[in-house]
Design a protein around this motif. Structure first.
Motif, mmCIF file in Angstrom:
data_model
loop_
_atom_site.group_PDB
_atom_site.id
_atom_site.type_symbol
_atom_site.label_atom_id
_atom_site.label_comp_id
_atom_site.label_asym_id
_atom_site.label_seq_id
_atom_site.Cartn_x
_atom_site.Cartn_y
_atom_site.Cartn_z
ATOM 1 N N ALA A 175 19.681 -22.357 18.364
ATOM 2 C CA ALA A 175 19.225 -23.737 18.499
ATOM 3 C C ALA A 175 20.340 -24.661 18.958
ATOM 4 O O ALA A 175 20.094 -25.833 19.253
ATOM 5 C CB ALA A 175 18.650 -24.236 17.179
ATOM 6 N N VAL A 176 21.564 -24.141 18.994
ATOM 7 C CA VAL A 176 22.711 -24.971 19.354
ATOM 8 C C VAL A 176 23.431 -24.331 20.532
ATOM 9 O O VAL A 176 23.926 -23.202 20.431
ATOM 10 C CB VAL A 176 23.688 -25.118 18.160
ATOM 11 C CG1 VAL A 176 24.879 -25.992 18.571
ATOM 12 C CG2 VAL A 176 22.978 -25.710 16.956
ATOM 13 N N LEU A 177 23.489 -25.047 21.652
ATOM 14 C CA LEU A 177 24.188 -24.561 22.835
ATOM 15 C C LEU A 177 25.416 -25.417 23.093
ATOM 16 O O LEU A 177 25.453 -26.602 22.749
ATOM 17 C CB LEU A 177 23.261 -24.596 24.054
ATOM 18 C CG LEU A 177 21.950 -23.813 23.951
ATOM 19 C CD1 LEU A 177 21.181 -23.903 25.261
ATOM 20 C CD2 LEU A 177 22.204 -22.354 23.595
ATOM 21 N N ASP A 178 26.421 -24.833 23.720
ATOM 22 C CA ASP A 178 27.642 -25.577 24.031
ATOM 23 C C ASP A 178 27.999 -25.412 25.498
ATOM 24 O O ASP A 178 27.342 -24.688 26.251
ATOM 25 C CB ASP A 178 28.799 -25.125 23.135
ATOM 26 C CG ASP A 178 29.039 -23.622 23.210
ATOM 27 O OD1 ASP A 178 28.609 -23.003 24.217
ATOM 28 O OD2 ASP A 178 29.639 -23.061 22.281
ATOM 29 N N ILE A 179 29.077 -26.085 25.902
ATOM 30 C CA ILE A 179 29.494 -26.072 27.304
ATOM 31 C C ILE A 179 29.876 -24.665 27.743
ATOM 32 O O ILE A 179 29.585 -24.245 28.870
ATOM 33 C CB ILE A 179 30.676 -27.054 27.503
ATOM 34 C CG1 ILE A 179 30.173 -28.498 27.393
ATOM 35 C CG2 ILE A 179 31.350 -26.819 28.846
ATOM 36 C CD1 ILE A 179 31.261 -29.542 27.492
ATOM 37 N N GLU A 180 30.501 -23.901 26.856
ATOM 38 C CA GLU A 180 30.928 -22.554 27.219
ATOM 39 C C GLU A 180 29.740 -21.663 27.574
ATOM 40 O O GLU A 180 29.748 -20.959 28.590
ATOM 41 C CB GLU A 180 31.710 -21.932 26.062
ATOM 42 C CG GLU A 180 32.216 -20.515 26.364
ATOM 43 C CD GLU A 180 32.945 -19.899 25.178
ATOM 44 O OE1 GLU A 180 33.351 -18.721 25.296
ATOM 45 O OE2 GLU A 180 33.081 -20.572 24.140
ATOM 46 N N SER A 181 28.687 -21.698 26.737
ATOM 47 C CA SER A 181 27.521 -20.862 26.997
ATOM 48 C C SER A 181 26.769 -21.330 28.236
ATOM 49 O O SER A 181 26.246 -20.515 29.012
ATOM 50 C CB SER A 181 26.591 -20.847 25.781
ATOM 51 O OG SER A 181 26.119 -22.156 25.487
ATOM 52 N N LEU A 182 26.715 -22.636 28.473
ATOM 53 C CA LEU A 182 26.015 -23.145 29.657
ATOM 54 C C LEU A 182 26.775 -22.784 30.930
ATOM 55 O O LEU A 182 26.169 -22.414 31.949
ATOM 56 C CB LEU A 182 25.835 -24.662 29.550
ATOM 57 C CG LEU A 182 24.966 -25.293 30.650
ATOM 58 C CD1 LEU A 182 23.550 -24.760 30.601
ATOM 59 C CD2 LEU A 182 24.951 -26.822 30.519
ATOM 60 N N THR A 183 28.122 -22.870 30.882
ATOM 61 C CA THR A 183 28.923 -22.497 32.042
ATOM 62 C C THR A 183 28.763 -21.009 32.351
ATOM 63 O O THR A 183 28.663 -20.599 33.516
ATOM 64 C CB THR A 183 30.402 -22.825 31.804
ATOM 65 O OG1 THR A 183 30.537 -24.222 31.499
ATOM 66 C CG2 THR A 183 31.253 -22.488 33.014
ATOM 67 N N TRP A 184 28.737 -20.198 31.294
ATOM 68 C CA TRP A 184 28.513 -18.762 31.488
ATOM 69 C C TRP A 184 27.162 -18.516 32.154
ATOM 70 O O TRP A 184 27.045 -17.687 33.064
ATOM 71 C CB TRP A 184 28.566 -18.058 30.122
ATOM 72 C CG TRP A 184 28.242 -16.597 30.187
ATOM 73 C CD1 TRP A 184 29.113 -15.560 30.372
ATOM 74 C CD2 TRP A 184 26.932 -16.007 30.079
ATOM 75 N NE1 TRP A 184 28.439 -14.368 30.396
ATOM 76 C CE2 TRP A 184 27.103 -14.603 30.218
ATOM 77 C CE3 TRP A 184 25.662 -16.521 29.866
ATOM 78 C CZ2 TRP A 184 26.031 -13.724 30.154
ATOM 79 C CZ3 TRP A 184 24.594 -15.638 29.821
ATOM 80 C CH2 TRP A 184 24.774 -14.264 29.955
ATOM 81 N N ALA A 185 26.127 -19.240 31.698
ATOM 82 C CA ALA A 185 24.796 -19.100 32.298
ATOM 83 C C ALA A 185 24.821 -19.491 33.767
ATOM 84 O O ALA A 185 24.213 -18.825 34.618
ATOM 85 C CB ALA A 185 23.788 -19.951 31.526
ATOM 86 N N TRP A 186 25.518 -20.571 34.091
ATOM 87 C CA TRP A 186 25.619 -21.026 35.474
ATOM 88 C C TRP A 186 26.266 -19.944 36.353
ATOM 89 O O TRP A 186 25.768 -19.612 37.429
ATOM 90 C CB TRP A 186 26.437 -22.315 35.539
ATOM 91 C CG TRP A 186 26.597 -22.876 36.914
ATOM 92 C CD1 TRP A 186 27.515 -22.497 37.857
ATOM 93 C CD2 TRP A 186 25.810 -23.894 37.528
ATOM 94 N NE1 TRP A 186 27.358 -23.214 39.001
ATOM 95 C CE2 TRP A 186 26.321 -24.090 38.840
ATOM 96 C CE3 TRP A 186 24.746 -24.676 37.099
ATOM 97 C CZ2 TRP A 186 25.792 -25.031 39.713
ATOM 98 C CZ3 TRP A 186 24.215 -25.622 37.980
ATOM 99 C CH2 TRP A 186 24.729 -25.782 39.269
#
Length: 463
Positions: free
Chosen positions: A427-438
Motif C-alpha cells: 500500500a506504500v510506494l516510494d521513489i525507488e520502486s517507481l523509478t525501478w518500474a519506469w
C-alpha cells in the motif's frame, strides 16, 4: 424523455430491456400457418426429418422447441410426413400419454439425402426479405445519443470534454468513425464503452434463408440474449413473437489484428456443409469496431475498399456457392481505431467518406493526476502527491515521455510488484520502486544503442 431514445422503432420498442411480448409480436408475429413462415413445406419437412434423425425420437413439444415453430404449423408438417410414410408414432413414458415421433426407413433415407445437401440443424430460418424488414424497423441509426447519456456512460472516466463533443454527434450521424492517436491513449477502452450508449434491444434471427440455403447468424459469443418473461413453448404456441428471433442487446463486434478478408464473406464449411454469416452481418443493428487498424492480416486498402459500397449504400452484397449473389442490410456503426496516421492508411477519397476523424492525444497533467488517483484507489495504494509530482517532473518531463492514460496503471502496478517481492507494504510506494518500474517499463536508450551496434557488427561479420 430518456436521454437515449430509439425514435425509429415501432411503438413500444423503446430503451427498456423488458419489452412486453405483445409489442414484440407486433414487429415479428408468430407464424400460425405454414404459409406465414415464408418457407416451403419441402424445406421444413426436410429440416424436421434431420432433427428426428439426430435425436431418434422427439415429442411434439420437443420438435416445437427445436424448430421454433408454433403448434398449428408443426401439426401440418406431421400430418404430411405421416401420409408420406416418413415418420411413425411411438408411445413414451409410463402412462403413454405423450406421443413421440420417429423416422421410418423412407424418412431416414430422405434425412440422409437432406444432410448431404445441408448440414444445418437448428431452428427454422427467417427468409432474407423478412430479415431486411426487421433490421430496417430497429435500425441503430435512429437511436439518439444526448450529452446526458454520454456523460452517464463515461462517468468516472477521464475524458476530455472536446472528445465527448465529437463522440456524441458522431454516434448520431450514421456515418463511419475513425479514431486515431498514439498507442496507449485510451482508444480501445473508449470505443468499447460506446455500446453502453444503447440500452434498448433488437431481434436477431438464429439463421436466415436465401433461396432456402441456410446461413447461421446468431452467435452466442457476440449476441447477448435478454431474459424474456414469455412462458415456455407448449402445444398452444399462438402467443408472443416469432421464436425464430432472439431478443438481444444490440451487438458489439470487435476485431483486431486477426481480421482477414475471409471473415467478411459468407463462410462455407465443406465438412459440416454449413454456411456461417460474416462479421458485418452479425453486427447489424449494433456497432462494429475494427481495432488496431493497419495491423490486420488483410491490407488496409483491401479492408477499406471492401467497405466503400456498404458505407454509402447501407447495403452489403454477399456470395453463396456457385457465384450466387444476394443483398443484405448494412445497419451498424462502423468504427476504425488506429495508432497509425490515417493518411498513411488510406487515400483522401476514402477518408472523405468517413464522417468523423477523432484524434486521441496525450493527457494534461491534471488529467494524468486524476487517473493516477483512481488507480491508487483501485489497487489499495496510499496516494502520495509527492510521488505523483516526481513521476510528472522527473520521469515524464525528464525523459520527454508524453502522458498517456495507460501509464499510471502500468507503472503503479509494476512498482507494487517490486514492493511485494521485497516483502514490503504494497500500500506504500516510494521513489525507488517507481523509478525501478519506469526503467523496467520503457526500453533503455543505452540498451537500444548497444543492440543496434551488435546487429551492425554481426552484419559486418557476414560481409
Amino acid at each position: 424523455m430518456n436521454d437515449v431514445t430509439n425514435i425509429g422503432a415501432p411503438q413500444g420498442l423503446d430503451n427498456d430491456l423488458s419489452v412486453p411480448t405483445a409489442e414484440l409480436q407486433a414487429l415479428v408475429a408468430r407464424p400460425l400457418a405454414l404459409a406465414d413462415t415464408g418457407l416451403s413445406r419441402h424445406f421444413l419437412t426436410e429440416l424436421m426429418l434431420k432433427h428426428l434423425y439426430d435425436a431418434g425420437l422427439l415429442t411434439a413439444r420437443q420438435l416445437m422447441q427445436r424448430l421454433a415453430l408454433a403448434g398449428p404449423v408443426l401439426e401440418e408438417l406431421i400430418e404430411f410426413l405421416r401420409k408420406e410414410v416418413m415418420i411413425d408414432v411411438h408411445g413414451q413414458g409410463f402412462d403413454k400419454r405423450e406421443l413421440s415421433y420417429g423416422l421410418t426407413q423412407r424418412g431416414r433415407d430422405t434425412a440422409i439425402d437432406a444432410y448431404a445437401r445441408s448440414g444445418y440443424l437448428g431452428p427454422a430460418p427467417v427468409p432474407i426479405q423478412r430479415y431486411r424488414e426487421v433490421v430496417a424497423a430497429q435500425t441503430v441509426h435512429h437511436t439518439q445519443v444526448t450529452a446526458g447519456t454520454l456523460n452517464r456512460v463515461f462517468s468516472g472516466v477521464v475524458l476530455k470534454d472536446a472528445l465527448k463533443q465529437q463522440l456524441g454527434p458522431a454516434m448520431n450521424s450514421g456515418r463511419a468513425i475513425f479514431i486515431y492517436g498514439p498507442a496507449g491513449t485510451g482508444k480501445t477502452y473508449i470505443t468499447q464503452k460506446l455500446t453502453g450508449l444503447f440500452t434498448d434491444t433488437c431481434l436477431i434471427p438464429y439463421a436466415i434463408s436465401v433461396n432456402e440455403q441456410v446461413i447461421a447468424l446468431f452467435d452466442p459469443l457476440l449476441h447477448q440474449p435478454v431474459d424474456s418473461a414469455e412462458p415456455s413453448p407448449n402445444l398452444m404456441l399462438n402467443q408472443g413473437h416469432d421464436p425464430r428471433f432472439v431478443r438481444c442487446k444490440r451487438p458489439e463486434v470487435v476485431t483486431g489484428g486477426e481480421l482477414g478478408m475471409d471473415m467478411l464473406e459468407v463462410h462455407f464449411n465443406p465438412v459440416t456443409k454449413e454456411y456461417q454469416a460474416p462479421l458485418q452481418l452479425k453486427a447489424n443493428n449494433g456497432i462494429f469496431i475494427i481495432d488496431d487498424m493497419g495491423r490486420q492480416r488483410a491490407t488496409p486498402m483491401e479492408i477499406f475498399n471492401r467497405w466503400i459500397v456498404p458505407m454509402e449504400e447501407k447495403q452489403d452484397y454477399l456470395t453463396l456457392g456457385a457465384g450466387r449473389h444476394f443483398q443484405t442490410p448494412f445497419d451498424q456503426i462502423l468504427v476504425f481505431s488506429s495508432n497509425i496516421n490515417p493518411l498513411d492508411l488510406a487515400d483522401e477519397a476514402f477518408l472523405r467518406r468517413i464522417g468523423y476523424k477523432i484524434y486521441f492525444g496525450f493527457l494534461q497533467a491534471d488529467e494524468y493526476g486524476r487517473i493516477w488517483q483512481q488507480v491508487c484507489a483501485e489497487k489499495g495504494i496510499r496516494f502520495d502527491p509527492a510521488l505523483l509530482e516526481f513521476a510528472l517532473t522527473q520521469l515524464h518531463a525528464g525523459h520527454q515521455v508524453g502522458l498517456r492514460p495507460c501509464h499510471p496503471r502500468d507503472l503503479l502496478g509494476m512498482a507494487q510488484d517490486r514492493v511485494r517481492y521485497m516483502d514490503g507494504d504494497a500500500a506504500v510506494l516510494d521513489i525507488e520502486s517507481l523509478t525501478w518500474a519506469w526503467d523496467s517499463y520503457f526500453v533503455s536508450l543505452n540498451a537500444e544503442v548497444e543492440m543496434s551496434s551488435t546487429t551492425l557488427n554481426r552484419r559486418n561479420d557476414h560481409v
